[in-house]
Enzyme design. Structure first.
Site, PDB file in Angstrom:
ATOM      1  N   GLU A 262       0.874  -1.175   0.000  1.00 22.67           N
ATOM      2  CA  GLU A 262       0.000   0.000   0.000  1.00 22.67           C
ATOM      3  C   GLU A 262       0.912   1.225   0.000  1.00 22.67           C
ATOM      4  O   GLU A 262       1.624   1.492   0.962  1.00 22.67           O
ATOM      5  CB  GLU A 262      -0.912  -0.029   1.226  1.00 22.67           C
ATOM      6  CG  GLU A 262      -2.002   1.006   1.195  1.00 22.67           C
ATOM      7  CD  GLU A 262      -2.900   0.960  -0.039  1.00 22.67           C
ATOM      8  OE1 GLU A 262      -3.571   1.966  -0.277  1.00 22.67           O
ATOM      9  OE2 GLU A 262      -2.923  -0.045  -0.782  1.00 22.67           O
ATOM     10  N   GLU A 292      -0.777   9.649  -6.535  1.00 25.05           N
ATOM     11  CA  GLU A 292       0.428   8.825  -6.363  1.00 25.05           C
ATOM     12  C   GLU A 292       0.895   8.246  -7.701  1.00 25.05           C
ATOM     13  O   GLU A 292       2.092   8.059  -7.911  1.00 25.05           O
ATOM     14  CB  GLU A 292       0.171   7.746  -5.305  1.00 25.05           C
ATOM     15  CG  GLU A 292       0.169   8.360  -3.902  1.00 25.05           C
ATOM     16  CD  GLU A 292      -0.717   7.653  -2.889  1.00 25.05           C
ATOM     17  OE1 GLU A 292      -1.303   6.601  -3.214  1.00 25.05           O
ATOM     18  OE2 GLU A 292      -0.834   8.170  -1.751  1.00 25.05           O
ATOM     19  N   ASP A 435      -7.088   2.602   2.731  1.00 22.25           N
ATOM     20  CA  ASP A 435      -6.560   1.325   3.250  1.00 22.25           C
ATOM     21  C   ASP A 435      -7.646   0.253   3.256  1.00 22.25           C
ATOM     22  O   ASP A 435      -7.386  -0.922   3.011  1.00 22.25           O
ATOM     23  CB  ASP A 435      -6.029   1.508   4.685  1.00 22.25           C
ATOM     24  CG  ASP A 435      -4.942   2.567   4.767  1.00 22.25           C
ATOM     25  OD1 ASP A 435      -4.161   2.669   3.812  1.00 22.25           O
ATOM     26  OD2 ASP A 435      -4.880   3.288   5.771  1.00 22.25           O
TER      27      ASP A 435
END
Length: 454
Positions: A262, A292, A435
């Protein structure tokens, strides 16, 4: 899908911390101002300290955040200040923070068959925030033992506390003669950034037992590399810890399990490149958001495409960027989570069909919708709450843009699947939603692969 996921066992490492929440009241803010003096606070605000080394740094940055109503995060670099914060504030709540901590508690809430969680530092205050049933690996008499995590704490281990000061629109207080009214609700985060807690590693005595841990689980979820530093005062550096991290992955994969990383944004470009090029090629699955993707493309040399993603945020650019990352770093599957859609990008030879990949993504967004609705997942039945949350209002637009992207891009060598997210209009909490999505998608991906292998 829920039953198949609950039949799995998983290992997660490395980053877990205490999140201490303070709901700020006007009298508490006024008390801080009276203690330090309005003139001294104004002087310090002008200096605008970028790190918190002493109490006045904190007070100045807090008042500045309240005055502007903007959410902010400032690193705390003085470990001695733990005591000052704990004596000055009454915390409304302490909960687990850090990706590995959130993921472990989520899996325990779902009653996944076996959850093994590892963090290199386990002080008692942190251990007590993990859920019942989570196991922690220790070595006793030369053998691997899995202990209830609450019993495995170590006295004297360093503590990472992120303190979150929530503030509400309309709160009033006085800074000298000036009356300040907070213009927007938000949060001010004081994040611990001490050298003692920025070492992401498996302890030397435990490392030889990683293949044994791998044999007891179906998959591993690793995170926390963003906490590394380029240099340490003892002469070690990020390269040293990344070599250890690579060794950990290789040892876990001796058991032929899937490993997911992650990813989280790393501000330092050099460190970001080191993490991406060292870790990604060794793992099977990577989870990230669209920003990201752009950060990674930037360090891989695709600056123009990275800029396009930051500027326009178009699905076709995210897909193209994802395909480049998958090919350059040679892992199995990329999972992307954004506010309006989730996406998988994998190669054409992936054993799962596009329908099965879509099913996995839908499991992830439903799990996140349940968490957003309830604030947390504490029992398997909570998942049902997510099923009642409708897909977001931009779903048709997302599908349309995806069809356009398929016509524009050469995707014959890939399977690309996009599903809209289930969006909760007034979430109880947004902490850990990324998450949660990644955990749900990765576990359901493994469960579907296991079906195929049978």
């Amino acid at each position: 899908m829920l039953d198949e996921v609950r039949g799995l066992s998983a290992y997660t490492a490395y980053n877990a911390n205490v999140d201490a929440i303070v709901n700020l009241k006007p009298e508490v803010v006024q008390g801080l101002i009276d203690s330090f003096g309005a003139d001294e606070i104004r002087r310090k605000i002008e200096e605008y300290p970028r790190r918190i080394e002493e109490p006045i740094d904190f007070v100045a940055r807090l008042i500045h955040a309240l005055k502007t109503g903007k959410p902010m995060a400032v690193p705390l670099v003085n470990e001695e200040m733990h005591r000052w914060f704990d004596e000055t504030f009454k915390y409304d709540m302490e909960r687990i923070g850090g990706q590995a901590g959130i993921i472990a508690n989520l899996m325990a809430g779902l009653r996944v068959k076996k959850v093994i969680a590892y963090t290199p530092f386990l002080p008692k205050r942190l251990a007590e925030l993990f859920r019942e049933g989570i196991l922690y690996p220790v070595v006793e008499d030369g053998e691997l033992k899995l202990k209830p995590i609450q019993e495995a704490y170590r006295e004297g281990d360093p503590l990472k506390v992120n303190r979150i000061f929530e503030f509400r629109k309309g709160m009033k207080f006085k800074l000298g003669e000036e009356v300040i009214e907070v213009p927007h609700s938000g949060r001010f985060i004081v994040s611990s950034r001490f050298e003692s807690i920025s070492r992401i590693e498996t302890r030397d005595e435990l490392r030889p037992f990683l293949p044994e841990i791998g044999r007891q689980v179906d998959g591993a979820i690793l995170s926390g590399y963003q906490g590394l530093r380029l240099q340490y005062s003892d002469g070690k550096d990020a390269n040293y810890y990344l070599r250890k991290a690579k060794e950990d992955i290789i040892l876990l994969k001796e058991a032929d399990i899937k490993v997911h990383v992650e990813f989280a944004s790393i501000q330092d470009r050099k460190l970001r490149k080191k993490v991406v090029t060292n870790i990604f090629p060794l793992v099977d699955s990577v989870g990230m958001d669209e920003a990201e993707i752009a950060y990674i493309l930037s360090v891989l040399g695709y600056r123009d495409l990275a800029d396009r993603i930051f500027t326009y945020n178009r699905i076709e650019d995210a897909i193209l960027g994802g395909m480049i990352i998958l090919d350059e770093l040679n892992f199995e599957i990329l999972q992307v989570h954004t506010i309006y859609y989730l996406m998988y990008i994998t190669h054409r030879d992936n054993p799962l069909s596009e329908e099965e990949l879509a099913k996995s993504l839908e499991f992830g967004t439903t799990l996140a919708a349940a968490r957003a609705s309830l604030g947390d997942i504490t029992k398997p039945e909570d998942y049902e709450v997510g099923l009642k949350v409708p897909f977001n209002e931009r779903s048709d637009y997302v599908k349309l843009r995806f069809e356009e992207a398929k016509r524009k891009l050469r995707m014959r060598e890939y399977k690309v699947v996009v599903v809209p997210t289930r969006l909760v209009p007034n979430p109880v909490s947004t902490v850990g939603l990324g998450d949660t999505i990644s955990t749900g998608t990765f576990l359901s991906y493994i469960a579907l692969l296991k079906k195929h292998s049978k």
